[in-house]
Write a protein that holds these residues in place. Sequence first.
Motif, PDB file in Angstrom:
ATOM      1  N   GLY A 238       0.811  -1.202   0.000  1.00 56.37           N
ATOM      2  CA  GLY A 238       0.000   0.000   0.000  1.00 56.37           C
ATOM      3  C   GLY A 238       0.844   1.251   0.000  1.00 56.37           C
ATOM      4  N   SER A 241       1.519   2.057  -3.522  1.00 56.83           N
ATOM      5  CA  SER A 241       0.253   2.456  -4.151  1.00 56.83           C
ATOM      6  C   SER A 241      -0.068   3.911  -3.833  1.00 56.83           C
ATOM      7  CB  SER A 241      -0.883   1.551  -3.669  1.00 56.83           C
ATOM      8  OG  SER A 241      -0.719   0.233  -4.128  1.00 56.83           O
ATOM      9  N   GLN A 303      -1.997  -5.478   1.009  1.00 56.47           N
ATOM     10  CA  GLN A 303      -2.306  -5.503  -0.415  1.00 56.47           C
ATOM     11  C   GLN A 303      -1.950  -6.844  -1.045  1.00 56.47           C
ATOM     12  OE1 GLN A 303       0.154  -3.300  -3.246  1.00 56.47           O
ATOM     13  NE2 GLN A 303      -1.690  -2.290  -3.979  1.00 56.47           N
ATOM     14  N   ARG A 307      -4.470  -9.745  -2.580  1.00 55.28           N
ATOM     15  CA  ARG A 307      -4.291 -10.232  -3.950  1.00 55.28           C
ATOM     16  C   ARG A 307      -4.202 -11.756  -3.971  1.00 55.28           C
ATOM     17  NH1 ARG A 307      -3.169  -6.481  -7.839  1.00 55.28           N
ATOM     18  NH2 ARG A 307      -2.381  -4.435  -7.198  1.00 55.28           N
TER      19      ARG A 307
END
Length: 318
Positions: A238, A241, A303, A307
């Motif tokens: 993250g 991101s 994250q 996924r």
Amino acid sequence: MPQPLPSPVVIITGGSSGIGRCTAGIFARAGWRVGLIARGTPGLAAAADEVRSLGVAVAVAVADVTDSAALLAAAETLEAALGPVSVWINAAGNGVYGRFVDVPEREFRQVTEVTYLGTVNGTRVALSRMRPRNSGTIVNVCSGVVFHGLPLMTSYSGAKAAVRAFGQALRVELAFERSRVRVSTVFPPAVNTPFFAHAISHMGWPARPVPPVYQPDVIARAIFLAARLGRPEMIISGTVSCFALLSRIAPVWTGLVIRRLGVDGQRGPQQTTEAMPTVFAPSENPSGAYGTFGRHARRWSLQVTLRRFFARLSGTGN
């Protein structure tokens, strides 16, 4: 009785230490046969022993990624020992720290040769094996610095930005010829590997990662997932991101943050061992997967976990 299908083969450049070595372990635990390429024999031998202890076939080949002929010969050797490569991972890279005006041209060029052109050479060799079979996946290990270059890392930032653009252009070419070969680029955050001890520093202090730092296991699991999914690009964590989003919507503010963190973040309390630069020659001793910044390194990423969870639900990951 029908014979079981042979396990797939992964070949990893930069497989003797850091992210490459950790990724080899992840694939091995999933039952893959593993081929490792690096410059140093001691590091390759140690990495191979580690993979072999997990009960899978492993083969090694000594090659410098800047030497395309040697890299092709290494691929031929590994395929002869293990079988056709299904996944090729370009994980080799190096770094030089310091202001652009303080970094000698020779060192700047070497970082570019290894980090960018080494990825290009590895991709070219992988395609020479995969395109005739119209099958396979190439994973290029890039970096979060592509979303905004870091000061004191001009050579590395430029090389990684080139890696991303190269992958984007190549994917379009492969799609145009309707090839089933996939190219995936992953963007890790700062990682606790020997990279910083292996780098050359012209800063007046040892190289260190800009927090937050992640353990290489997090990156390795994401690389495995990228190889399975074949996604064009995958941001890891993250942190990266948010960094990528801010760079897009508030570039001026992001630049101000980078101006502070990019310098001061590399000047914090030192947790480094003695520097052992390997920019021009491999280490005489095995380096392992981990660096000296593990005390505060994050061991998981929400994250990446999400996924993997959704990939399992869809039957495309494990």
